[in-house]
Design an enzyme around this catalytic site. Structure first.
Site, short mmCIF file in Angstrom:
data_model
loop_
_atom_site.label_atom_id
_atom_site.label_comp_id
_atom_site.label_asym_id
_atom_site.label_seq_id
_atom_site.Cartn_x
_atom_site.Cartn_y
_atom_site.Cartn_z
N GLU A 166 27.82 -11.21 12.31
CA GLU A 166 28.95 -10.36 12.69
C GLU A 166 29.44 -9.58 11.47
O GLU A 166 30.26 -10.06 10.69
CB GLU A 166 30.07 -11.24 13.26
CG GLU A 166 29.63 -12.11 14.43
CD GLU A 166 30.58 -13.26 14.70
OE1 GLU A 166 31.81 -13.00 14.80
OE2 GLU A 166 30.12 -14.42 14.75
N HIS A 209 39.10 -13.01 18.58
CA HIS A 209 38.31 -11.89 19.12
C HIS A 209 39.09 -11.00 20.08
O HIS A 209 38.59 -10.59 21.13
CB HIS A 209 37.06 -12.42 19.82
CG HIS A 209 36.03 -13.01 18.89
ND1 HIS A 209 35.87 -12.57 17.59
CD2 HIS A 209 35.11 -14.01 19.08
CE1 HIS A 209 34.87 -13.27 17.02
NE2 HIS A 209 34.42 -14.15 17.90
N HIS A 226 28.72 -9.20 18.72
CA HIS A 226 28.56 -10.66 18.74
C HIS A 226 27.24 -11.08 19.40
O HIS A 226 27.18 -12.08 20.12
CB HIS A 226 29.74 -11.30 19.47
CG HIS A 226 30.12 -12.65 18.96
ND1 HIS A 226 29.29 -13.75 19.10
CD2 HIS A 226 31.22 -13.10 18.30
CE1 HIS A 226 29.89 -14.81 18.58
NE2 HIS A 226 31.05 -14.44 18.08
#
Length: 349
Positions: free
Chosen positions: A314, A105, A179
């Site tokens: 996501e 991420h 997220h």
């Protein structure tokens, strides 16, 4: 439509501000200029009762210390990059290994951990929060000065539209997602195991022991990964499928969307009557059922962290695509524009 704001804390000498958008039908969304984090999302159930359907914290300190990316925009690359490295035009790039041996991420200080500039806009039946951020060349190991724009549009039809735009002055890679952890029961009064999920997907990406895509696409047919006609989330934790077990008895998998119909995804909670429909222009969605959610902290002020408390949807291109030439490309060149669109529609049945 109305927008209010208040200071909720400071980070590194900069103020962190919470913005709340309220629609005429009672839907309310609160988010931060820190990480574009959606901290609260209030919608009615079938009886008209207004409750929060996302996981978040009451203060900025908990986001800094404990958050598993609650509600945030993540990137520059969403998901994992194998061994934190990739090659672009013959040059090797190395990023932080912040998830075992892999990069996750966007790194140690990804887009979820920076303060974005924010402008607001109100029209007759919608309101917009317009976030912008200039990511400098070399930030978290990524090449190129990248100009980023994230727009949250909230409508009086109880919709949230998220749009991302990005441009760069040098060839780079970019793949953003949101997220948010959803729990349609309201105020996280129960887990999402009894939620019904439908995904228009025939195939999902096989993962290795580090949760990295192997490159193989597996058929959903005859498995707990077949959400084409809807199934309970509980089927994953109960499954003996090696991929369910590997992910911590649940899901943490990219599903390749067929892109034949919209909405591509639907979540339903029989208990509350709430439904969530998702439309997107992205080729995949990573389904994460909070299999690893645990810790000595309280969520939403009074809820203890536990597994299966929420699910993430996501929408994005395939994780680790830069290391898999047959995956949809995440390369962004100078003169090109990155664009991603996802719409969340909240309804009751």
């Amino acid at each position: 439509m109305e927008i209010t704001k208040k200071k909720i804390g400071e980070l590194g000498g900069s103020e962190v501000t919470a913005y709340t958008v309220k629609g005429k039908n009672g839907m309310t969304m609160t988010c931060l200029d820190y990480g574009c984090i959606i901290t609260e999302f209030i919608v009615p159930d079938r009886e008209g009762k207004l409750e929060n359907i996302v996981l978040g914290f009451d203060n900025i300190e908990d986001y800094v210390e404990h958050s598993p990316y609650f509600g945030a925009v993540v990137g520059r690359i969403a998901g994992r990059i194998k061994e934190g490295r990739f090659t672009l035009d013959g040059k090797d790039y190395h990023m932080a290994k912040n998830n075992g041996e892999n990069h996750l991420h966007g790194g140690e200080r990804g887009l979820d951990k920076v303060i974005w500039n924010l402008e607001t806009k109100i029209e007759t039946d919608k309101a917009q929060l317009i976030f912008t951020y200039e990511s400098p060349d070399g930030e978290e190991g990524y090449p190129g000065n990248v100009s980023l724009r994230t727009v949250y549009t909230i409508t009086d039809q109880n919709e949230l539209v998220i749009e991302y735009n990005g441009t760069t002055d040098k060839k780079t890679i970019l793949n953003l997602t949101n997220h948010t952890y959803f729990n349609l029961s309201g105020n996280a009064k129960s887990t999402i195991l009894e939620h019904t999920l439908q995904i228009d997907s025939d195939k999902f990406l096989e993962l290795d022991s580090g949760l990295m895509p192997t490159g193989r696409l597996l058929d959903v047919e005859g498995t707990a990964f077949d959400f084409r006609n809807g199934r309970k989330v509980a089927d994953g934790p109960a499954s003996s499928h090696p991929q369910n077990i590997l992910a911590g008895k649940g899901y943490d998998h990219p599903f390749v969307l067929n892109r034949k119909k919209q909405p591509a995804i639907k979540v339903s909670c029989e208990e509350s009557g709430r439904t969530l429909e998702v439309e997107t222009n992205q080729p995949a969605v990573v389904l994460y059922t909070s299999n690893q959610l645990e810790g000595d902290f309280l969520i939403n002020g009074n809820v203890k962290a536990e597994r299966y408390l929420a699910l993430c949807l996501e929408t994005q291109k395939h994780p680790d695509a830069i290391n898999h030439p047959d995956f949809p490309s995440v390369v962004l060149d100078k003169g090109e524009e990155y664009y991603s669109y996802t719409k969340y529609s909240f309804k009751v049945e």
